[in-house]
Design an enzyme around this catalytic site. Structure first.
Site, PDB file in Angstrom:
ATOM      1  N   THR A 181      34.377  56.515  92.024  1.00 29.12           N
ATOM      2  CA  THR A 181      33.856  57.538  91.123  1.00 29.12           C
ATOM      3  C   THR A 181      34.821  58.719  91.067  1.00 29.12           C
ATOM      4  O   THR A 181      35.426  59.072  92.087  1.00 29.12           O
ATOM      5  CB  THR A 181      32.476  58.007  91.599  1.00 29.12           C
ATOM      6  OG1 THR A 181      31.552  56.917  91.496  1.00 29.12           O
ATOM      7  CG2 THR A 181      31.954  59.176  90.771  1.00 29.12           C
ATOM      8  N   GLY A 182      34.935  59.337  89.902  1.00 28.43           N
ATOM      9  CA  GLY A 182      35.798  60.507  89.739  1.00 28.43           C
ATOM     10  C   GLY A 182      36.822  60.287  88.653  1.00 28.43           C
ATOM     11  O   GLY A 182      36.964  59.187  88.105  1.00 28.43           O
ATOM     12  N   THR A 208      40.153  60.189  88.695  1.00 29.32           N
ATOM     13  CA  THR A 208      41.228  59.233  88.974  1.00 29.32           C
ATOM     14  C   THR A 208      40.699  57.811  88.950  1.00 29.32           C
ATOM     15  O   THR A 208      41.326  56.902  88.386  1.00 29.32           O
ATOM     16  CB  THR A 208      41.881  59.536  90.328  1.00 29.32           C
ATOM     17  OG1 THR A 208      42.231  60.920  90.398  1.00 29.32           O
ATOM     18  CG2 THR A 208      43.141  58.708  90.517  1.00 29.32           C
ATOM     19  N   GLY A 242      39.273  57.186  94.301  1.00 28.95           N
ATOM     20  CA  GLY A 242      40.096  58.379  94.449  1.00 28.95           C
ATOM     21  C   GLY A 242      39.751  59.105  95.733  1.00 28.95           C
ATOM     22  O   GLY A 242      38.990  58.619  96.575  1.00 28.95           O
ATOM     23  N   GLU A 298      29.976  55.682  97.834  1.00 26.51           N
ATOM     24  CA  GLU A 298      31.389  55.340  97.991  1.00 26.51           C
ATOM     25  C   GLU A 298      31.683  54.839  99.406  1.00 26.51           C
ATOM     26  O   GLU A 298      32.425  53.866  99.590  1.00 26.51           O
ATOM     27  CB  GLU A 298      32.255  56.561  97.673  1.00 26.51           C
ATOM     28  CG  GLU A 298      32.263  56.925  96.194  1.00 26.51           C
ATOM     29  CD  GLU A 298      32.939  58.247  95.912  1.00 26.51           C
ATOM     30  OE1 GLU A 298      33.393  58.441  94.775  1.00 26.51           O
ATOM     31  OE2 GLU A 298      32.999  59.105  96.817  1.00 26.51           O
TER      32      GLU A 298
END
Length: 262
Positions: free
Chosen positions: A33-34, A36, A90, A111
């Protein structure tokens, strides 16, 4: 199209593109997630649509699940997958030992679960994420809503005995409302400036009643891929004790998914 991208976005793109080299047909892949990680999901989607890559993706947030479906990746749950070949994600910070701080997007619990259930975790980043000591980025701690203020006070008391430079603890908000994770929990951000012993801090924080988990990833990351605006990528693999450099030529007409937002 590259002219529309900032240097940091170009760096994220080439890191994400290099990470797809670790993904082969038939794999079950954890999708981070995010901003990048979003580049990586887009790159995998292109391989699925245009090059016949066949994978199952396990997303680490509702945001990533939507993006993965939108680009054509077959999305399944971790319970359906049971175990993953690789997770690509990321990071907000990483140190020389490839320990991480994650959770700037509030998804570090999922994550961490997904990364731990993988044969390998690959982190993609730009050069700004490298630090000598973790802690400049606020450390996220996910806590249950019940008794949150008591949990916050216990964390503050615990920090008095830890090797950190700062001890401010704030609750994360979005606009005027508390941030709520996908699991329905709150996030406390610990402004520590420097963490002297990340392993010890992680263990102690997770013993506090009300704490679900924290954003320190210790002994979880296997490979860090760092991208640069000039198309250069460095790859550090702990298991193979390798450090290599790859050069991408970013073409002006290349599809760089410029619609991606943080």
């Amino acid at each position: 199209m590259t002219n529309a991208l900032s240097p940091i976005d170009k760096a994220k793109f080439v890191a994400a593109k290099q990470a797809t080299e670790y993904v082969k047909s038939g794999m079950k892949v954890g999708l981070g997630t995010g901003s990048t990680a979003a580049w990586m999901v887009q790159c995998l989607g292109e391989l699925v649509r245009d090059h016949g890559l066949k994978i199952k993706g396990v997303p680490t947030s509702s945001r990533t699940a939507k993006l993965a479906r939108d680009v054509g990746i077959d999305v399944i749950t971790l319970d359906e997958a049971k175990w993953l070949d690789v997770t690509i994600d990321g990071t907000d910070e990483y140190d020389d030992d490839l320990n991480l701080i994650k959770g700037g997007g509030g998804a570090h619990l999922q994550e961490k679960i997904v990364a731990t259930a993988s044969d390998r975790m690959i982190v993609i980043a730009d050069a700004s994420k490298k630090v000598e000591s973790l802690g400049a980025f606020p450390l996220p701690v996910e806590v249950i809503p019940f008794g949150m203020h008591t949990t916050k006070a216990l964390i503050e008391e615990t920090l008095n005995g830890m090797d950190v430079m700062g001890r401010e603890v704030t609750q994360r908000h979005v606009a005027d409302a508390p941030f709520v994770s996908d699991e329905g929990n709150f996030i406390l951000d610990l402004h520590l400036k420097r963490i002297g012993n990340p392993r010890e801090l992680s263990l102690i924080l997770n013993q506090i009643p009300g704490v679900v988990d924290n954003g320190l990833f210790i002994d979880t990351c296997d490979v860090v891929i760092v991208g640069f605006a000039d198309g250069r990528v460095t790859v550090r693999d702990l298991a193979a004790d390798q450090h290599e450099v790859v050069q991408f030529n970013i073409l002006e007409n290349e599809n760089l998914f410029a619609d991606i937002k943080d």
